[in-house]
Design a protein around this motif. Structure first.
Motif, PDB file in Angstrom:
ATOM      1  N   PRO A   1     -13.659  -5.780  -5.779  1.00  0.00           N
ATOM      2  CA  PRO A   1     -13.331  -7.201  -5.641  1.00  0.00           C
ATOM      3  C   PRO A   1     -12.390  -7.420  -4.466  1.00  0.00           C
ATOM      4  N   PRO A   2     -12.398  -8.626  -3.875  1.00  0.00           N
ATOM      5  CA  PRO A   2     -11.567  -8.881  -2.684  1.00  0.00           C
ATOM      6  C   PRO A   2     -10.076  -8.642  -2.910  1.00  0.00           C
ATOM      7  N   ASP A   3      -9.602  -8.817  -4.136  1.00  0.00           N
ATOM      8  CA  ASP A   3      -8.169  -8.673  -4.401  1.00  0.00           C
ATOM      9  C   ASP A   3      -7.819  -7.311  -5.004  1.00  0.00           C
ATOM     10  N   TYR A   4      -8.698  -6.326  -4.852  1.00  0.00           N
ATOM     11  CA  TYR A   4      -8.397  -5.015  -5.423  1.00  0.00           C
ATOM     12  C   TYR A   4      -7.125  -4.455  -4.782  1.00  0.00           C
ATOM     13  N   PRO A   5      -6.182  -3.948  -5.574  1.00  0.00           N
ATOM     14  CA  PRO A   5      -4.876  -3.522  -5.039  1.00  0.00           C
ATOM     15  C   PRO A   5      -4.901  -2.124  -4.416  1.00  0.00           C
ATOM     16  N   PHE A   6      -5.498  -2.000  -3.229  1.00  0.00           N
ATOM     17  CA  PHE A   6      -5.438  -0.728  -2.520  1.00  0.00           C
ATOM     18  C   PHE A   6      -3.991  -0.435  -2.118  1.00  0.00           C
ATOM     19  N   ALA A   7      -3.666   0.840  -1.985  1.00  0.00           N
ATOM     20  CA  ALA A   7      -2.319   1.234  -1.593  1.00  0.00           C
ATOM     21  C   ALA A   7      -2.253   1.433  -0.085  1.00  0.00           C
ATOM     22  N   GLY A   8      -1.197   0.914   0.548  1.00  0.00           N
ATOM     23  CA  GLY A   8      -1.015   1.116   1.970  1.00  0.00           C
ATOM     24  C   GLY A   8      -1.628   0.010   2.811  1.00  0.00           C
ATOM     25  N   GLY A   9      -1.658   0.243   4.136  1.00  0.00           N
ATOM     26  CA  GLY A   9      -2.159  -0.742   5.077  1.00  0.00           C
ATOM     27  C   GLY A   9      -3.658  -0.678   5.258  1.00  0.00           C
ATOM     28  N   SER A  10      -4.124  -1.271   6.375  1.00  0.00           N
ATOM     29  CA  SER A  10      -5.566  -1.394   6.591  1.00  0.00           C
ATOM     30  C   SER A  10      -6.235  -0.028   6.754  1.00  0.00           C
ATOM     31  N   ASN A  11      -5.601   0.886   7.487  1.00  0.00           N
ATOM     32  CA  ASN A  11      -6.205   2.202   7.667  1.00  0.00           C
ATOM     33  C   ASN A  11      -6.342   2.934   6.337  1.00  0.00           C
ATOM     34  N   ALA A  12      -5.332   2.807   5.497  1.00  0.00           N
ATOM     35  CA  ALA A  12      -5.402   3.435   4.175  1.00  0.00           C
ATOM     36  C   ALA A  12      -6.491   2.804   3.327  1.00  0.00           C
ATOM     37  N   THR A  13      -6.652   1.488   3.455  1.00  0.00           N
ATOM     38  CA  THR A  13      -7.696   0.804   2.694  1.00  0.00           C
ATOM     39  C   THR A  13      -9.072   1.265   3.130  1.00  0.00           C
ATOM     40  N   PHE A  14      -9.285   1.383   4.458  1.00  0.00           N
ATOM     41  CA  PHE A  14     -10.565   1.886   4.952  1.00  0.00           C
ATOM     42  C   PHE A  14     -10.853   3.271   4.367  1.00  0.00           C
TER      43      PHE A  14
END
Length: 217
Positions: free
Chosen positions: A181-194
């Motif tokens: 989902p768009p609001d999934y709480p990934f940890a860290g910034g954009s690179n970490a999310t990728f």
């Protein structure tokens, strides 16, 4: 495998990319006349999450081991090249344009070693999302059409390619293409999310495979 030996769960599901030693794992977990394994039944299969409605192709190898024969889940979607019977029975693949709310004329190109493969149309599932390979949205606009007309090709720099074909898709768009989902709480910034999205098991596949355990019981 060491965790499996320690915990000794009733069922095991393993996912990995193509080329992983799945058959070796199957031999280790299952038994035969020469080797006593931990599970009575072990089976493997290669599946594409697009066949379960994911708006991107995600072909992965799966291993399932348990006390009973595993009933692999049936696909819910199929592509235009599937047999007629499947196309009548199943839903069509979900296009990345629909998932991301893009205009129908959008196309997608992966950044792949400095050359540009054939674009993928918005009505098709996206190229596989990975942790390190960026993808670029080509959005129809006069500026982009002008850049294309100027003859930019595979020899230009990545910066010029990026300018010519639009923009790199965002980490949130990457997450949506993997099924989060768009609001999934990934940890860290954009690179970490990728990285997290690119390395994750597609949730739709995790659910389908886990539900099939109930049907196998």
């Amino acid at each position: 495998l060491e965790a499996i030996r320690t915990v000794r769960p009733r069922w095991v599901i393993i996912e990995n990319v193509g080329g992983a030693p799945v058959e070796s794992w199957a031999w280790d977990l299952g038994g035969d006349m020469f080797h006593r394994g931990q599970f009575a039944y072990v089976s493997t299969r290669t599946l594409d999450a697009a066949d379960w409605g994911l708006p991107s192709h995600r072909v992965r190898q799966f291993l399932v081991a348990g006390p009973k024969p595993y009933r692999w889940p049936e696909p819910t979607h199929c592509g235009p090249d599937a047999p007629v019977g499947a196309r009548v029975r199943l839903l069509p693949w979900v296009g990345f344009g629909e998932a991301l709310g893009l205009v129908p004329g959008s196309t997608l190109l992966p950044g792949n070693g400095g050359h540009l493969p054939a674009p993928r149309c918005a009505s098709e599932p996206a190229h596989a999302v990975t942790a390190s390979c960026p993808q670029y949205l080509r959005l129809p606009s006069p500026a982009i059409c002008g850049a294309e007309a100027s003859g930019l090709g595979s020899s230009v720099s990545r910066k010029k390619v990026d300018q010519a074909i639009g923009r790199r898709y965002t980490c949130r768009e990457a997450a949506i293409l993997v099924g989060f989902p768009p609001d999934y709480p990934f940890a860290g910034g954009s690179n970490a999310t990728f990285k997290q999205a690119g390395n994750a098991v597609a949730p739709v596949m995790a659910e389908a495979l886990a539900r099939a355990i109930g049907a196998s019981e």
